[in-house]
Enzyme design. Structure first.
Site, PDB file in Angstrom:
ATOM      1  N   CYS A  99       8.318  -3.266  -5.657  1.00  0.00           N
ATOM      2  CA  CYS A  99       8.130  -2.759  -7.008  1.00  0.00           C
ATOM      3  C   CYS A  99       9.050  -3.725  -7.888  1.00  0.00           C
ATOM      4  O   CYS A  99      10.010  -4.065  -7.491  1.00  0.00           O
ATOM      5  CB  CYS A  99       8.896  -1.359  -7.060  1.00  0.00           C
ATOM      6  N   ASP A 103       5.894  -1.286  -1.473  1.00  0.00           N
ATOM      7  CA  ASP A 103       4.639  -0.560  -1.526  1.00  0.00           C
ATOM      8  C   ASP A 103       3.767  -0.904  -0.676  1.00  0.00           C
ATOM      9  O   ASP A 103       3.538  -2.276  -0.613  1.00  0.00           O
ATOM     10  CB  ASP A 103       4.096  -0.731  -3.278  1.00  0.00           C
ATOM     11  N   GLU A 149     -12.721 -17.254   2.802  1.00  0.00           N
ATOM     12  CA  GLU A 149     -12.726 -17.188   4.396  1.00  0.00           C
ATOM     13  C   GLU A 149     -11.739 -16.129   4.613  1.00  0.00           C
ATOM     14  O   GLU A 149     -10.544 -16.096   3.839  1.00  0.00           O
ATOM     15  CB  GLU A 149     -12.184 -18.548   4.978  1.00  0.00           C
ATOM     16  N   GLU A 180      -1.104  -2.288 -10.443  1.00  0.00           N
ATOM     17  CA  GLU A 180      -2.282  -2.559 -11.372  1.00  0.00           C
ATOM     18  C   GLU A 180      -2.412  -4.120 -11.279  1.00  0.00           C
ATOM     19  O   GLU A 180      -3.322  -4.791 -11.433  1.00  0.00           O
ATOM     20  CB  GLU A 180      -2.081  -2.076 -12.672  1.00  0.00           C
TER      21      GLU A 180
END
Length: 166
Positions: free
Chosen positions: A54, A61, A77, A96
């Site tokens: 965060c 997260d 790859e 996001e």
């Protein structure tokens, strides 16, 4: 068998001296040549151990990241993708932002016909976040697919009545 030329810039696969990056870098991404360019097909990659931080609190997260694309001439790859995703471990950005960064970096190295990236983040503070982003290469005819996929994801989200776990 693939020729050396068809391996493109693949150097990490089979390398026993793998180095894990301390911070975000797209430089680790490697590609190889698509041997089936005449056939539009989908490659889907699920990364179950994505971690980022965060940007405000520094708390970790965790997410499953799903990347699906229709390859053009170059394909990513998988070991380099694993190392690239690992490079987010100490990177502070919102969910996001991370998914959009991943998509844009993959567009830059592969120039796919179509790509979508979804993050299925573990709940924190009682809220799960599932960012979805996609892109259709204007050189190919996938703009309708891109719009339909966005609407489908939006519809799925508004109709969600079960818990999504990994």
């Amino acid at each position: 068998m693939r020729s050396e030329e068809e391996f493109g810039n693949v150097s990490l696969l089979g390398n026993s001296k793998t180095k894990y990056l301390e911070d975000y870098s797209s430089d680790v991404l490697e590609t190889f040549k698509n041997k089936h360019i005449d056939n539009d097909y989908i490659v889907s990659l699920d990364a179950y151990e994505f971690t980022s931080l965060c940007p405000k609190t520094g708390q970790p997260d965790f997410a499953k990241v799903v990347i699906s694309y229709i390859p053009n001439e170059d394909m990513v790859e998988s070991k380099s993708l694993k190392l690239y995703l690992f490079s987010f471990r100490n990177h502070g950005d919102f969910h996001e932002d991370c998914m959009n960064i991943i998509m844009k970096d993959l567009i830059k190295v592969m120039d796919p016909k179509y790509i979508e990236v979804r993050g299925i983040f573990s709940p924190r503070g009682g809220i799960s976040i599932f960012p979805f982003c996609n892109w259709a290469n204007p050189k190919f005819n996938y703009q309708d697919l891109a719009e339909n996929r966005k609407l489908q994801v939006l519809s799925d989200a508004s109709n969600r009545n079960i818990r999504y776990d990994f």
